[in-house]
Structures are given as structure tokens and as C-alpha cells.
Design a protein around this motif. Structure first.
Motif, PDB file in Angstrom:
ATOM      1  N   ASP A   1     -35.204  -5.867  42.663  1.00 30.98           N
ATOM      2  CA  ASP A   1     -34.380  -6.569  43.653  1.00 30.98           C
ATOM      3  C   ASP A   1     -33.059  -5.844  43.885  1.00 30.98           C
ATOM      4  OD1 ASP A   1     -36.384  -8.438  43.691  1.00 30.98           O
ATOM      5  OD2 ASP A   1     -35.239 -10.021  42.686  1.00 30.98           O
ATOM      6  N   VAL A   2     -32.507  -5.263  42.834  1.00 33.90           N
ATOM      7  CA  VAL A   2     -31.253  -4.512  42.970  1.00 33.90           C
ATOM      8  C   VAL A   2     -31.455  -3.321  43.901  1.00 33.90           C
ATOM      9  CG1 VAL A   2     -29.527  -3.132  41.745  1.00 33.90           C
ATOM     10  CG2 VAL A   2     -30.413  -5.228  40.708  1.00 33.90           C
ATOM     11  N   ILE A   3     -32.547  -2.610  43.697  1.00 33.17           N
ATOM     12  CA  ILE A   3     -32.796  -1.394  44.488  1.00 33.17           C
ATOM     13  C   ILE A   3     -33.339  -1.734  45.865  1.00 33.17           C
ATOM     14  CG2 ILE A   3     -34.113   0.757  44.603  1.00 33.17           C
ATOM     15  CD1 ILE A   3     -34.043   0.850  41.563  1.00 33.17           C
ATOM     16  N   GLY A   4     -34.228  -2.725  45.945  1.00 34.99           N
ATOM     17  CA  GLY A   4     -34.831  -3.082  47.225  1.00 34.99           C
ATOM     18  C   GLY A   4     -35.618  -1.926  47.800  1.00 34.99           C
ATOM     19  N   SER A   5     -35.461  -1.700  49.087  1.00 36.47           N
ATOM     20  CA  SER A   5     -36.168  -0.600  49.750  1.00 36.47           C
ATOM     21  C   SER A   5     -35.337   0.686  49.764  1.00 36.47           C
ATOM     22  CB  SER A   5     -36.511  -1.002  51.186  1.00 36.47           C
ATOM     23  OG  SER A   5     -35.315  -1.280  51.926  1.00 36.47           O
ATOM     24  N   ARG A   6     -34.182   0.646  49.106  1.00 37.81           N
ATOM     25  CA  ARG A   6     -33.307   1.813  49.104  1.00 37.81           C
ATOM     26  C   ARG A   6     -33.835   2.904  48.168  1.00 37.81           C
ATOM     27  NH1 ARG A   6     -30.153  -2.653  47.675  1.00 37.81           N
ATOM     28  NH2 ARG A   6     -28.722  -3.427  49.278  1.00 37.81           N
ATOM     29  N   THR A   7     -33.313   4.100  48.360  1.00 40.06           N
ATOM     30  CA  THR A   7     -33.426   5.150  47.356  1.00 40.06           C
ATOM     31  C   THR A   7     -32.039   5.375  46.784  1.00 40.06           C
ATOM     32  OG1 THR A   7     -35.275   6.255  48.446  1.00 40.06           O
ATOM     33  CG2 THR A   7     -33.939   7.588  46.962  1.00 40.06           C
ATOM     34  N   LEU A   8     -31.934   5.360  45.451  1.00 38.79           N
ATOM     35  CA  LEU A   8     -30.642   5.547  44.803  1.00 38.79           C
ATOM     36  C   LEU A   8     -30.433   7.010  44.456  1.00 38.79           C
ATOM     37  CD1 LEU A   8     -30.454   2.551  42.276  1.00 38.79           C
ATOM     38  CD2 LEU A   8     -29.706   2.639  44.668  1.00 38.79           C
ATOM     39  N   ASP A   9     -29.284   7.533  44.853  1.00 35.12           N
ATOM     40  CA  ASP A   9     -28.877   8.857  44.382  1.00 35.12           C
ATOM     41  C   ASP A   9     -28.465   8.802  42.923  1.00 35.12           C
ATOM     42  OD1 ASP A   9     -28.926  10.514  46.933  1.00 35.12           O
ATOM     43  OD2 ASP A   9     -27.699   8.806  47.528  1.00 35.12           O
ATOM     44  N   LEU A  10     -27.979   7.648  42.484  1.00 32.25           N
ATOM     45  CA  LEU A  10     -27.552   7.466  41.093  1.00 32.25           C
ATOM     46  C   LEU A  10     -27.811   6.038  40.661  1.00 32.25           C
ATOM     47  CD1 LEU A  10     -25.980   8.203  38.460  1.00 32.25           C
ATOM     48  CD2 LEU A  10     -23.883   7.572  39.683  1.00 32.25           C
ATOM     49  N   LEU A  11     -28.412   5.897  39.477  1.00 31.36           N
ATOM     50  CA  LEU A  11     -28.439   4.622  38.773  1.00 31.36           C
ATOM     51  C   LEU A  11     -27.699   4.823  37.468  1.00 31.36           C
ATOM     52  CD1 LEU A  11     -29.429   1.690  38.451  1.00 31.36           C
ATOM     53  CD2 LEU A  11     -31.479   2.600  37.347  1.00 31.36           C
ATOM     54  N   HIS A  12     -26.587   4.099  37.303  1.00 26.59           N
ATOM     55  CA  HIS A  12     -25.813   4.172  36.070  1.00 26.59           C
ATOM     56  C   HIS A  12     -26.090   2.902  35.278  1.00 26.59           C
ATOM     57  CE1 HIS A  12     -22.494   4.084  33.238  1.00 26.59           C
ATOM     58  NE2 HIS A  12     -22.279   5.371  33.490  1.00 26.59           N
ATOM     59  N   MET A  13     -26.489   3.082  34.016  1.00 28.21           N
ATOM     60  CA  MET A  13     -26.960   1.970  33.202  1.00 28.21           C
ATOM     61  C   MET A  13     -26.169   1.913  31.904  1.00 28.21           C
ATOM     62  SD  MET A  13     -30.857   1.544  31.721  1.00 28.21           S
ATOM     63  CE  MET A  13     -31.530   1.956  33.326  1.00 28.21           C
ATOM     64  N   ASP A  14     -25.478   0.802  31.675  1.00 28.91           N
ATOM     65  CA  ASP A  14     -24.762   0.572  30.423  1.00 28.91           C
ATOM     66  C   ASP A  14     -24.900  -0.908  30.108  1.00 28.91           C
ATOM     67  OD1 ASP A  14     -23.104   0.402  28.255  1.00 28.91           O
ATOM     68  OD2 ASP A  14     -21.393   1.374  29.183  1.00 28.91           O
ATOM     69  N   ILE A  15     -25.992  -1.254  29.423  1.00 23.57           N
ATOM     70  CA  ILE A  15     -26.346  -2.673  29.286  1.00 23.57           C
ATOM     71  C   ILE A  15     -26.445  -3.094  27.824  1.00 23.57           C
ATOM     72  CG2 ILE A  15     -27.371  -2.925  31.563  1.00 23.57           C
ATOM     73  CD1 ILE A  15     -30.106  -2.429  30.339  1.00 23.57           C
ATOM     74  N   GLN A  16     -25.625  -2.483  26.969  1.00 25.23           N
ATOM     75  CA  GLN A  16     -25.379  -2.966  25.611  1.00 25.23           C
ATOM     76  C   GLN A  16     -26.644  -3.070  24.770  1.00 25.23           C
ATOM     77  OE1 GLN A  16     -22.222  -3.031  24.712  1.00 25.23           O
ATOM     78  NE2 GLN A  16     -21.810  -2.429  26.827  1.00 25.23           N
ATOM     79  N   GLY A  17     -27.457  -2.006  24.800  1.00 26.40           N
ATOM     80  CA  GLY A  17     -28.587  -1.915  23.889  1.00 26.40           C
ATOM     81  C   GLY A  17     -29.938  -2.176  24.501  1.00 26.40           C
ATOM     82  N   GLY A  18     -30.005  -2.643  25.746  1.00 32.00           N
ATOM     83  CA  GLY A  18     -31.290  -2.932  26.377  1.00 32.00           C
ATOM     84  C   GLY A  18     -31.817  -1.811  27.241  1.00 32.00           C
ATOM     85  N   GLU A  19     -31.198  -0.628  27.163  1.00 30.78           N
ATOM     86  CA  GLU A  19     -31.528   0.425  28.117  1.00 30.78           C
ATOM     87  C   GLU A  19     -32.941   0.983  27.956  1.00 30.78           C
ATOM     88  OE1 GLU A  19     -28.422   1.768  25.066  1.00 30.78           O
ATOM     89  OE2 GLU A  19     -28.601   0.179  26.550  1.00 30.78           O
ATOM     90  N   ALA A  20     -33.405   1.201  26.726  1.00 23.41           N
ATOM     91  CA  ALA A  20     -34.740   1.775  26.531  1.00 23.41           C
ATOM     92  C   ALA A  20     -35.817   0.828  27.049  1.00 23.41           C
ATOM     93  CB  ALA A  20     -34.976   2.099  25.060  1.00 23.41           C
TER      94      ALA A  20
END
Length: 347
Positions: free
Chosen positions: A251-270
């Protein structure tokens, strides 16, 4: 300006200038910010910190310092009510009072080996995504806080003449308010911004999120997923937690293409990378991940390498050894480029 040169030499290099000619060279026609940037960019400064600063110990297949320095603005003006970084991003010191108290009215030098927020490796990885973008730069920041990487990469892209769209997901209401304020202060129009209050996740649902009395005091708040009814009731009864929607990455991305996704979610990244690998392959060109343990780093290595992503830069999490075992004292960072041209959608 001569006093600035002497002070910069003592604080950055631990010694006085070697000659009056050097003092005159730095002081002539320079602003304080330019003097500090020049000395902080010197080989001596880098060598001094390379021996003593673990933030220099990153692995890279890109020229991290050159990428960082290539985005430096030379026309910056100080603002009395904000800290201004080397890109021109203005930051209200109330966002991080424990770190930024007294820094309003200052202009920061380039973050080599780091500034108060991130090290060279993370800056280079994020700005690498800006450099690889076309005429429009689109990014999302999961766990956006005050919108640090939304603002930094958005301003860098705008400085380079690109149109931007910036997306943020954040659980803390006060921090999301900071993000709105910072984005407005840095000149982004409402149509250039999409913000979600919730917890970035693979699937929709509800998580419990910790409350804090004052926004900006704690930046490491972690959600509680999968609590049973008894645990949910217990935590909510403390008055220190609230239920928040889990916002699916699709839902965050939708139909877009992201040039960058930055992820800092306190341990849930993997777990998020594993669960959302298909949409990452199809819709994300560059991925910057703040890692919170060596174990998580290894899991991400296995997942993304097997999927054909290319690790361009990484610095492992910095550990403190305690009687209870290794504890992460400084988060790690990984910068991954998607080399799957058959699947990455056109921007």
C-alpha cells in the motif's frame, strides 16, 4: 575568521595550524562553515579518525566520500532558529533536544565520518539512490521519525533539478508532526508528500505501539506484534501503549516505482524484506537498511543476494560485549542496488 581557523584546527585535528600562511589561506574570503568543511575534508582529518573511529570501517564498491561531498552546497546561509546541514536542510533543534541543543544558527560540514544522525556509509547509500534516479525522484522512508531521509534525499534531488515525491510511515504521532513541519520548512509542497501514521509491515493488521510523554525523547520505540488478548489488555491497561494500524508495504508503494526505500524499523527489517521480496524486486531500485544486529545483517545478506541484488556499501552494527552477550551500540547500514532490469518497473 582567523579565530575560527585556529579553533577548527584544535578541535578537528588536535593541533594548531602549521603556519600563518595556512591560517591566511583558510581565513581569506571564507565563511565559518567553509573553513570547517575544508579542514574536515582533509586527508589528515580522515586519517586521524580512521585509526580511532569505527564509523570509518565500512566496506564499499562506490566512492562513498566523493558521493557525499558531491552534494555539498556552497551557498548556504545560517538560520537563527534552525540547524542547517551541508545539503541545506533545516532542522529544528526541538526535534532532538538532547543532541541538538545549542546548535540553532549553525551550518554543519559534510558528514565525514558522521554527523549527529548518520555516518558516511548511510549518507552515501541514500545519496547514491538520488544519483541513479531519472528526472523524478520517488522515495519512501519506513520509520521516518522527523522525516530525516525524506528531507535529506528530497532536498538533494531538488538541488539536482529533479521533481520529487516523498513518502513516510511513522508510528509516533509527535514524530509524524515533526516530519510535517520539517518538510514544510524545507519547501516541499503538500502534493509532493504522502505520510502514513502506522507501522510498516508486510500485511495489514494491528500492532501495539509505545507512547512517550514528549516527542523527541525516545527514537527507538518498537511496536509489539502478535500480542494475544491477555497481553494486549495488559499493555493497554498501562496507558503506555496504543493500537495502530499495520500499513502494508504494497500500500505504501502502490503502483509507483521507488528510487529509494529507506528502512529503519527497530529490528523488523529482515522479516519485512523476506515477506515483501516480490514487491521489492518489482518496485524498488535502491534499498537502504538500518540494521539492528549482526544476526539481522546475515539474514538480509542471504535473502537479497539470492534474489539478485547487489550490495554496494555496508557497515556492520557496532557491538558492545556485555555479560549477557553482544549488544548493538550503533546500528549498522546496508545499501543494496536492484540489478533485475527485467522486473524493475520504469519510473
Amino acid at each position: 575568521m582567523r579565530d575560527v581557523v585556529y579553533a577548527a584546527y584544535e578541535s578537528l585535528l588536535g593541533r594548531p595550524p602549521e603556519s600563518e600562511a595556512i591560517v591566511s589561506h583558510h581565513a581569506s574570503g571564507s565563511s565559518p562553515a567553509e573553513i570547517i568543511t575544508a579542514i574536515a575534508s582533509s586527508g589528515e582529518f580522515r586519517s586521524r579518525f580512521a585509526k580511532n573511529n569505527a564509523l570509518y570501517q565500512y566496506n564499499s564498491q562506490i566512492d562513498a566520500e566523493e558521493i557525499v561531498l558531491s552534494h555539498a552546497r556552497q551557498d548556504l546561509q545560517a538560520h537563527p532558529d534552525s540547524l542547517t546541514n551541508y545539503l541545506g536542510v533545516r532542522i529544528d533543534t526541538k526535534f532532538l533536544p538532547s543532541l541538538l541543543s545549542g546548535s540553532a544558527g549553525l551550518v554543519e560540514p559534510a558528514p565525514i565520518p558522521a554527523n549527529w544522525h548518520a555516518d558516511t556509509a548511510e549518507w552515501a547509500a541514500a545519496l547514491r539512490a538520488v544519483d541513479l534516479a531519472g528526472s523524478r525522484f520517488t522515495m519512501a522512508e519506513l520509520g521516518c521519525g522527523w522525516g530525516c531521509w525524506m528531507n535529506n534525499t528530497g532536498v538533494a534531488a531538488r538541488n539536482a533539478g529533479r521533481d520529487v515525491h516523498l513518502i513516510g510511515v511513522e508510528g509516533d504521532a509527535g514524530h509524524l508532526g515533526f516530519a510535517r513541519e520539517a518538510l514544510a520548512t524545507n519547501g516541499f509542497a503538500p502534493e509532493e508528500i504522502t505520510l502514513y501514521r502506522g507501522i510498516a509491515a508486510a500485511q495489514a493488521g494491528t500492532a501495539l505501539f509505545a507512547l512517550q510523554d514528549t516527542a523527541g525523547e525516545n527514537w527507538g520505540l518498537a511496536p509489539v506484534f502478535g500480542a494475544d488478548a491477555a497481553e494486549r489488555d495488559r499493555l493497554l491497561a498501562t496507558g503506555r501503549y496504543e493500537p495502530l494500524p499495520m500499513v502494508p508495504l504494497a500500500d505504501v508503494i502502490g503502483s509507483r516505482t521507488l528510487d529509494l526505500l529507506h528502512m529503519d524499523i527497530q529490528g523488523g527489517e529482515a522479516e519485512l524484506v523476506k515477506s515483501c521480496l516480490s514487491i521489492l524486486n518489482e518496485r524498488v531500485k535502491y534499498l537502504v537498511i538500518g540494521t539492528h544486529s549482526r544476526q539481522i545483517e546475515g539474514q538480509i545478506f542471504d535473502i537479497l543476494q539470492a534474489a539478485g541484488w547487489h550490495l554496494e556499501i555496508e557497515r556492520p552494527a557496532i557491538l558492545t560485549l556485555t555479560p549477557e552477550g553482544p549488544a548493538t551500540s550503533i546500528d549498522g547500514v546496508q545499501g543494496w542496488r536492484n540489478l533485475r532490469p527485467r522486473t524493475v518497473a520504469a519510473a
